[in-house]
Design an enzyme around this catalytic site. Structure first.
Site, mmCIF file in Angstrom:
data_model
loop_
_atom_site.group_PDB
_atom_site.id
_atom_site.type_symbol
_atom_site.label_atom_id
_atom_site.label_comp_id
_atom_site.label_asym_id
_atom_site.label_seq_id
_atom_site.Cartn_x
_atom_site.Cartn_y
_atom_site.Cartn_z
ATOM 1 N N ARG A 106 0.873 -1.183 0.000
ATOM 2 C CA ARG A 106 0.000 0.000 0.000
ATOM 3 C C ARG A 106 0.904 1.225 0.000
ATOM 4 N NH1 ARG A 106 -5.255 1.615 1.903
ATOM 5 N NH2 ARG A 106 -5.258 3.753 2.673
ATOM 6 N N HIS A 133 -7.285 0.913 -6.463
ATOM 7 C CA HIS A 133 -7.567 0.371 -5.123
ATOM 8 C C HIS A 133 -8.494 -0.844 -5.283
ATOM 9 C CE1 HIS A 133 -7.859 0.112 -0.938
ATOM 10 N NE2 HIS A 133 -8.537 1.195 -0.621
ATOM 11 N N GLN A 136 -10.694 -2.644 -2.444
ATOM 12 C CA GLN A 136 -11.874 -1.870 -2.030
ATOM 13 C C GLN A 136 -13.061 -2.171 -2.954
ATOM 14 O OE1 GLN A 136 -12.385 0.472 0.657
ATOM 15 N NE2 GLN A 136 -14.488 0.132 -0.035
ATOM 16 N N ASP A 228 -16.108 9.826 -2.229
ATOM 17 C CA ASP A 228 -14.819 9.643 -1.555
ATOM 18 C C ASP A 228 -14.335 11.035 -1.155
ATOM 19 O OD1 ASP A 228 -12.437 8.573 -0.636
ATOM 20 O OD2 ASP A 228 -11.547 8.340 -2.629
ATOM 21 N N CYS A 269 -15.777 4.719 0.744
ATOM 22 C CA CYS A 269 -14.681 3.799 1.096
ATOM 23 C C CYS A 269 -14.045 4.120 2.445
ATOM 24 C CB CYS A 269 -13.639 3.772 -0.009
ATOM 25 S SG CYS A 269 -13.049 5.406 -0.468
ATOM 26 N N ARG A 297 -14.200 -5.474 3.437
ATOM 27 C CA ARG A 297 -12.783 -5.420 3.030
ATOM 28 C C ARG A 297 -12.069 -6.682 3.512
ATOM 29 N NH1 ARG A 297 -9.990 -0.892 2.335
ATOM 30 N NH2 ARG A 297 -8.462 -2.295 1.420
#
Length: 311
Positions: A106, A133, A136, A228, A269, A297
């Protein structure tokens, strides 16, 4: 379906059937976990978790998912290894690949996770980069499937910064799975044209559509409204400019009502900046499924590790 040894870098690399398989596996692992049943498919495996960026959901999900399936996760923060500083990404990858059975990354540059995957010789999983991502998106798709019972034909609107890693990844995931996808954003924050064209191709194959618009009336008939943060990590200096640009696209009660449906769900998210991209009222409302997403997740990350590394 056999995904053994595969990397998980972006959903561009996976067919609709493979994505469906991962979602089914996630649901199965989730149902077992709810009954107190964990697995041993990763028994004896060691997993490196490389984090250039801090994280709540990604880190916790990888750790718990690994432990649930019998693996040992090792957290490597930006000050713990020499990745790309004293040692090249390529050399770090070759060392970690000799020691670990799988690697999560990440961080910032997407090229870093690609280079790790190229040289490690073990499965590499993208926990987030500046461009994508994908873990997600699996969680988002699972949440939608749980809520509606199906994916194909749903109408999905993403409101806000349309060129960040979430907008990119959602466009890929939705177009691959037959979900009609709309980006609602000022034109200066629309995604890269090449990616839009690629996803339009996926959408044609899956029988869905992709729409880019500045018109808030485009939320009519939406089943899902997603947003987001307006400033991604590392963009804090752009905050004032982004707030001014994106205020008309805030997810509030009025925007939710514009769908004309009382079944529309709100997704995010996380972490959220309440009062910016979403109001507290919508975030805390009965139509908000953000904590289902957050939990999912873990189940979807577990499925990715089990499918690509598990026995």
């Amino acid at each position: 379906m056999n995904l053994k040894g595969r990397n998980f870098i972006t959903l561009k690399d996976f067919t609709p059937e493979e994505i469906a398989y991962l979602l089914d596996l996630s649901a199965d692992l989730k149902a077992k976990k709810k009954k107190g049943i964990t697995g041993s498919s990763l028994k004896g495996k060691n997993i490196a978790l490389i984090f250039e960026k801090p994280s709540t959901r990604t880190r916790c999900s990888f750790v718990v998912a690994a432990v649930d399936e019998g693996a040992h996760p090792e957290y490597l923060g930006k000050d713990d290894i020499q990745l790309g500083h004293k040692e090249s990404v390529e050399d770090t990858a070759r060392v970690l690949g000799r020691v670990f059975d799988g690697i999560e990354f990440r961080g910032f540059k997407h090229k870093t996770v690609e280079d790790l995957a190229k040289h490690a010789g073990v499965p590499v999983w993208n926990g987030l980069t500046d461009e994508y991502h994908p873990t997600q998106i699996l969680a988002d798709l699972l949440t939608m499937k749980e809520h509606f019972g199906y994916l194909k034909g749903l109408r999905f609107v993403y409101a806000g910064d349309g060129r960040n890693n979430m907008a990119n990844s959602l466009m890929i995931g939705m177009s691959k799975t037959g979900v009609h996808f709309t980006i609602l954003a000022p034109e200066c924050l629309w995604p890269n044209k090449e990616l839009v064209e690629l996803c339009k191709g996926f959408a044609r194959e899956s029988g869905s559509t992709i729409t880019l618009t500045e018109d808030v009336d485009a939320v009519k008939d939406a089943d899902t409204i997603y947003t987001d943060v307006w400033c991604s990590m590392g963009e804090e200096e752009k905050a004032a400019e982004r707030i001014a640009l994106l205020k008309p696209y805030q997810v509030n009660k009025e925007l939710m009502e514009k769908t004309g449906k009382d079944t529309t769900i709100f997704m995010h998210c996380l972490p959220a900046v309440k009062g910016n991209e979403v109001t507290e009222e919508v975030f805390e409302s009965a139509v908000s499924v953000v904590f289902d997403e957050a939990e999912n997740r873990m189940h979807t990350i577990k499925a990715v590790m089990v499918a690509t590394l598990g026995e």
